[in-house]
Structures are given as structure tokens and as C-alpha cells.
Design a protein around this motif. Structure first.
Motif, PDB file in Angstrom:
ATOM      1  N   VAL A   1       2.874  -5.849 -15.066  1.00 10.31           N
ATOM      2  CA  VAL A   1       3.043  -4.394 -15.096  1.00 10.31           C
ATOM      3  C   VAL A   1       3.166  -3.829 -13.684  1.00 10.31           C
ATOM      4  O   VAL A   1       4.056  -3.012 -13.407  1.00 10.31           O
ATOM      5  CB  VAL A   1       1.866  -3.729 -15.846  1.00 10.31           C
ATOM      6  CG1 VAL A   1       1.962  -2.210 -15.752  1.00 10.31           C
ATOM      7  CG2 VAL A   1       1.865  -4.168 -17.301  1.00 10.31           C
ATOM      8  N   LEU A   2       2.294  -4.245 -12.774  1.00 17.58           N
ATOM      9  CA  LEU A   2       2.353  -3.709 -11.416  1.00 17.58           C
ATOM     10  C   LEU A   2       3.631  -4.151 -10.695  1.00 17.58           C
ATOM     11  O   LEU A   2       4.175  -3.399  -9.880  1.00 17.58           O
ATOM     12  CB  LEU A   2       1.113  -4.132 -10.621  1.00 17.58           C
ATOM     13  CG  LEU A   2      -0.221  -3.560 -11.104  1.00 17.58           C
ATOM     14  CD1 LEU A   2      -1.321  -3.856 -10.091  1.00 17.58           C
ATOM     15  CD2 LEU A   2      -0.135  -2.063 -11.364  1.00 17.58           C
TER      16      LEU A   2
ATOM     17  N   ASP B   1       0.815  -1.214   0.000  1.00 22.21           N
ATOM     18  CA  ASP B   1       0.000   0.000   0.000  1.00 22.21           C
ATOM     19  C   ASP B   1       0.850   1.267   0.000  1.00 22.21           C
ATOM     20  O   ASP B   1       0.340   2.359  -0.291  1.00 22.21           O
ATOM     21  CB  ASP B   1      -0.941   0.019   1.210  1.00 22.21           C
ATOM     22  CG  ASP B   1      -2.105  -0.957   1.043  1.00 22.21           C
ATOM     23  OD1 ASP B   1      -2.399  -1.343  -0.103  1.00 22.21           O
ATOM     24  OD2 ASP B   1      -2.688  -1.363   2.073  1.00 22.21           O
ATOM     25  N   THR B   2       2.132   1.165   0.328  1.00 20.93           N
ATOM     26  CA  THR B   2       3.003   2.339   0.291  1.00 20.93           C
ATOM     27  C   THR B   2       3.461   2.667  -1.123  1.00 20.93           C
ATOM     28  O   THR B   2       4.070   3.717  -1.339  1.00 20.93           O
ATOM     29  CB  THR B   2       4.251   2.111   1.175  1.00 20.93           C
ATOM     30  OG1 THR B   2       5.062   1.060   0.617  1.00 20.93           O
ATOM     31  CG2 THR B   2       3.851   1.742   2.594  1.00 20.93           C
ATOM     32  N   VAL B   3       3.204   1.759  -2.070  1.00 12.80           N
ATOM     33  CA  VAL B   3       3.638   1.955  -3.458  1.00 12.80           C
ATOM     34  C   VAL B   3       2.483   2.530  -4.265  1.00 12.80           C
ATOM     35  O   VAL B   3       1.403   1.929  -4.318  1.00 12.80           O
ATOM     36  CB  VAL B   3       4.109   0.621  -4.075  1.00 12.80           C
ATOM     37  CG1 VAL B   3       4.586   0.851  -5.513  1.00 12.80           C
ATOM     38  CG2 VAL B   3       5.214  -0.005  -3.234  1.00 12.80           C
ATOM     39  N   PRO B   4       2.673   3.679  -4.914  1.00 14.31           N
ATOM     40  CA  PRO B   4       1.587   4.257  -5.738  1.00 14.31           C
ATOM     41  C   PRO B   4       1.467   3.527  -7.075  1.00 14.31           C
ATOM     42  O   PRO B   4       2.205   3.791  -8.016  1.00 14.31           O
ATOM     43  CB  PRO B   4       2.045   5.707  -5.941  1.00 14.31           C
ATOM     44  CG  PRO B   4       3.539   5.653  -5.834  1.00 14.31           C
ATOM     45  CD  PRO B   4       3.853   4.554  -4.855  1.00 14.31           C
TER      46      PRO B   4
ATOM     47  N   PRO C   1      -5.937   0.667  -8.991  1.00 16.05           N
ATOM     48  CA  PRO C   1      -6.223   0.213  -7.627  1.00 16.05           C
ATOM     49  C   PRO C   1      -6.178  -1.306  -7.521  1.00 16.05           C
ATOM     50  O   PRO C   1      -6.503  -2.023  -8.462  1.00 16.05           O
ATOM     51  CB  PRO C   1      -7.639   0.754  -7.363  1.00 16.05           C
ATOM     52  CG  PRO C   1      -8.230   0.947  -8.726  1.00 16.05           C
ATOM     53  CD  PRO C   1      -7.099   1.327  -9.613  1.00 16.05           C
ATOM     54  N   ARG C   2      -5.750  -1.762  -6.354  1.00 21.55           N
ATOM     55  CA  ARG C   2      -5.645  -3.199  -6.116  1.00 21.55           C
ATOM     56  C   ARG C   2      -7.020  -3.747  -5.737  1.00 21.55           C
ATOM     57  O   ARG C   2      -7.599  -3.366  -4.720  1.00 21.55           O
ATOM     58  CB  ARG C   2      -4.622  -3.451  -5.009  1.00 21.55           C
ATOM     59  CG  ARG C   2      -4.485  -4.903  -4.609  1.00 21.55           C
ATOM     60  CD  ARG C   2      -3.204  -5.114  -3.810  1.00 21.55           C
ATOM     61  NE  ARG C   2      -3.129  -4.265  -2.638  1.00 21.55           N
ATOM     62  CZ  ARG C   2      -3.642  -4.576  -1.456  1.00 21.55           C
ATOM     63  NH1 ARG C   2      -4.281  -5.716  -1.305  1.00 21.55           N
ATOM     64  NH2 ARG C   2      -3.504  -3.765  -0.436  1.00 21.55           N
ATOM     65  N   LYS C   3      -7.550  -4.634  -6.572  1.00 18.98           N
ATOM     66  CA  LYS C   3      -8.853  -5.252  -6.331  1.00 18.98           C
ATOM     67  C   LYS C   3      -8.705  -6.743  -6.072  1.00 18.98           C
ATOM     68  O   LYS C   3      -9.025  -7.243  -5.010  1.00 18.98           O
ATOM     69  CB  LYS C   3      -9.775  -5.000  -7.525  1.00 18.98           C
ATOM     70  CG  LYS C   3     -10.091  -3.529  -7.758  1.00 18.98           C
ATOM     71  CD  LYS C   3     -10.976  -3.336  -8.977  1.00 18.98           C
ATOM     72  CE  LYS C   3     -11.271  -1.851  -9.225  1.00 18.98           C
ATOM     73  NZ  LYS C   3     -12.111  -1.650 -10.421  1.00 18.98           N
ATOM     74  N   ASN C   4      -8.225  -7.466  -7.064  1.00 27.30           N
ATOM     75  CA  ASN C   4      -7.949  -8.896  -6.936  1.00 27.30           C
ATOM     76  C   ASN C   4      -6.470  -9.078  -7.245  1.00 27.30           C
ATOM     77  O   ASN C   4      -6.052  -8.954  -8.396  1.00 27.30           O
ATOM     78  CB  ASN C   4      -8.814  -9.698  -7.904  1.00 27.30           C
ATOM     79  CG  ASN C   4      -8.592 -11.198  -7.774  1.00 27.30           C
ATOM     80  OD1 ASN C   4      -7.483 -11.688  -7.932  1.00 27.30           O
ATOM     81  ND2 ASN C   4      -9.664 -11.915  -7.499  1.00 27.30           N
ATOM     82  N   ILE C   5      -5.678  -9.345  -6.213  1.00 23.15           N
ATOM     83  CA  ILE C   5      -4.230  -9.291  -6.381  1.00 23.15           C
ATOM     84  C   ILE C   5      -3.722 -10.310  -7.397  1.00 23.15           C
ATOM     85  O   ILE C   5      -2.749 -10.052  -8.116  1.00 23.15           O
ATOM     86  CB  ILE C   5      -3.529  -9.468  -5.010  1.00 23.15           C
ATOM     87  CG1 ILE C   5      -2.079  -8.998  -5.101  1.00 23.15           C
ATOM     88  CG2 ILE C   5      -3.611 -10.900  -4.512  1.00 23.15           C
ATOM     89  CD1 ILE C   5      -1.425  -8.820  -3.760  1.00 23.15           C
TER      90      ILE C   5
END
Length: 229
Positions: free
Chosen positions: A41-42, A22-25, A29-33
Motif C-alpha cells: 500500500v505505501l 520523508d518528502t512523501v506524505p 507513520p514509518r516505524k519498521n520499514i
């Protein structure tokens, strides 16, 4: 029809992992990891946040295509993760691409460990390694500091380097040959140390993967089984 059984809450290690993430922008948005990280990409964005010089984000294409997902992970593996001494096996990449539950968390645990290790070591880029080599020629020896080599002056080594005993009948040519031989021996020792460090890093990665797999299987075994139909 029986009510759907709620999934058990994440354990402490996953809570810590999600808080770190959560500290990484991230760009979405994270929904289903499992699905969020399936195209790589993430994961590239996570590394980019901590080490901007290691990642060119334009090389990674957000996609739902299986072939492009595999291509993204292959590029990330070769060009980025290898610089963190991390290498994902093909079976893990396939599990990530297929959004297999738990695999993205395993990847992020590995990635976080390597990022924290690199931060602790304060490892720089090519320029830093060049400066270290230049300092070594003046300092006279090497010392181990974490997983990187850093120079430390050694009085005995410096004395040997400065006060080279004169050989009978020897001239500047003999001195240069002795120095060249010494440089070759030291380069060989340096290369050997780097090879051993790479092997140690690989063993650490395999051990961490094994522990993560054991934890995943343990959690699955502890989950209560639903009623059989």
C-alpha cells in the motif's frame, strides 16, 4: 547475558533514500520499514504522490493477510510499476511480503530511480504520445530524447516528403500507395525502437538489482559477528 549489540548506522545511500521517502506524505507513520511496506500500500502511495494518474489507491487493501499482500503486489506490478518500466520478480515480492530486512530498501531504491528517470524525461500519458505522433506527420522525422521519442524537424526529410518525384503515368492512386508504404515502414521502425527501449530498461533494472544485492551482502559481511554461545 551479554548486552544487545546496537545495529550499525545506515550508509549514505540509505540516508539519502530515507530523506527522499520523508518528502512523501504517507498514510501511516514509518516505524519498521520492512513491515510498513510489506502489503504494497505505501509503495502505491509513493507512486501516487509523484504520478497521480498512474495509481488508484482504492485498489490496494491494507492487510496483514499474506494472500492479500501478494495480491496487492501483483496488482501493483501489473498495473503501475510496469508503466515505469519496472517489474518485480516473484522472489522479491515474496521477500517483501515476509518483511525480509533490506528488501523494502531495495524496492525503494529501484522505485526512486525509475521515478527520477520519468521526471527527467518529462514523460506524459497517452494524450502526449498521440500529440507526438501527430507532430511527426508534419515534421517528417524522429529523434531520440532520453528514453522517449520526440519529433524534430529534418530539412532533408521534409524536402523528400513534400517534393515527391512524379512517376511516369502515375496518378493519385500511386501517390497514396507510396505514402501508405512509407507509413508502414516507419511504423515498423517505431515498433522496433520501442522493443529495444523496453529491453534496455529491463537490463538496467536487472543491473540495479544486482548492485543493490551486492551492497546488501557487503554490509552484512562488514558487520561484526556477535559472541558465540
Amino acid at each position: 547475558m551479554a548486552a544487545e549489540r546496537p545495529e550499525p548506522g545506515p550508509d549514505a545511500s540509505l540516508v539519502s533514500l530515507y530523506r527522499w521517502l520523508d518528502t512523501v506524505p504517507l498514510s501511516r507513520p514509518r516505524k519498521n520499514i520492512a513491515r510498513d511496506f510489506s502489503d504494497g500500500v505505501l509503495a502505491a502511495e509513493v507512486v501516487k504522490f509523484f504520478f497521480p494518474s498512474l495509481v488508484e489507491l482504492h485498489s490496494f487493501v491494507p492487510t496483514s493477510s499474506t494472500a492479500q499482500k501478494v495480491a496487492n503486489w501483483g496488482h501493483l506490478n501489473r498495473k503501475v510499476l510496469s508503466k515505469l518500466n519496472l517489474w518485480l520478480p516473484d522472489e522479491m515480492i515474496q521477500a517483501l511480503v515476509r518483511s525480509r530486512p533490506g528488501t523494502a530498501e531495495q524496492l525503494l531504491q529501484l522505485l526512486r530511480a525509475k521515478i527520477l528517470q520519468r521526471q527527467r524525461n518529462g514523460k506524459g500519458g497517452v494524450g502526449s504520445r498521440q500529440r507526438i505522433r501527430q507532430r511527426w506527420t508534419r515534421a517528417g522525422t524522429w529523434t531520440q530524447a532520453g528514453s522517449a521519442l520526440s519529433p524534430r524537424p529534418c530539412p532533408r526529410a521534409r524536402a523528400v516528403t513534400v517534393a515527391v518525384p512524379a512517376q511516369p503515368g502515375g496518378g493519385p492512386g500511386d501517390m497514396r500507395q507510396q505514402l501508405a508504404d512509407r507509413e508502414r515502414a516507419l511504423q515498423l521502425a517505431r515498433d522496433t525502437i520501442q522493443i529495444l527501449q523496453a529491453k534496455v530498461a529491463r537490463l538496467e533494472q536487472l543491473l540495479l538489482l544486482k548492485n543493490l544485492r551486492i551492497d546488501d551482502l557487503s554490509r552484512r559481511l562488514q558487520q561484526p559477528q556477535g559472541p558465540r554461545r
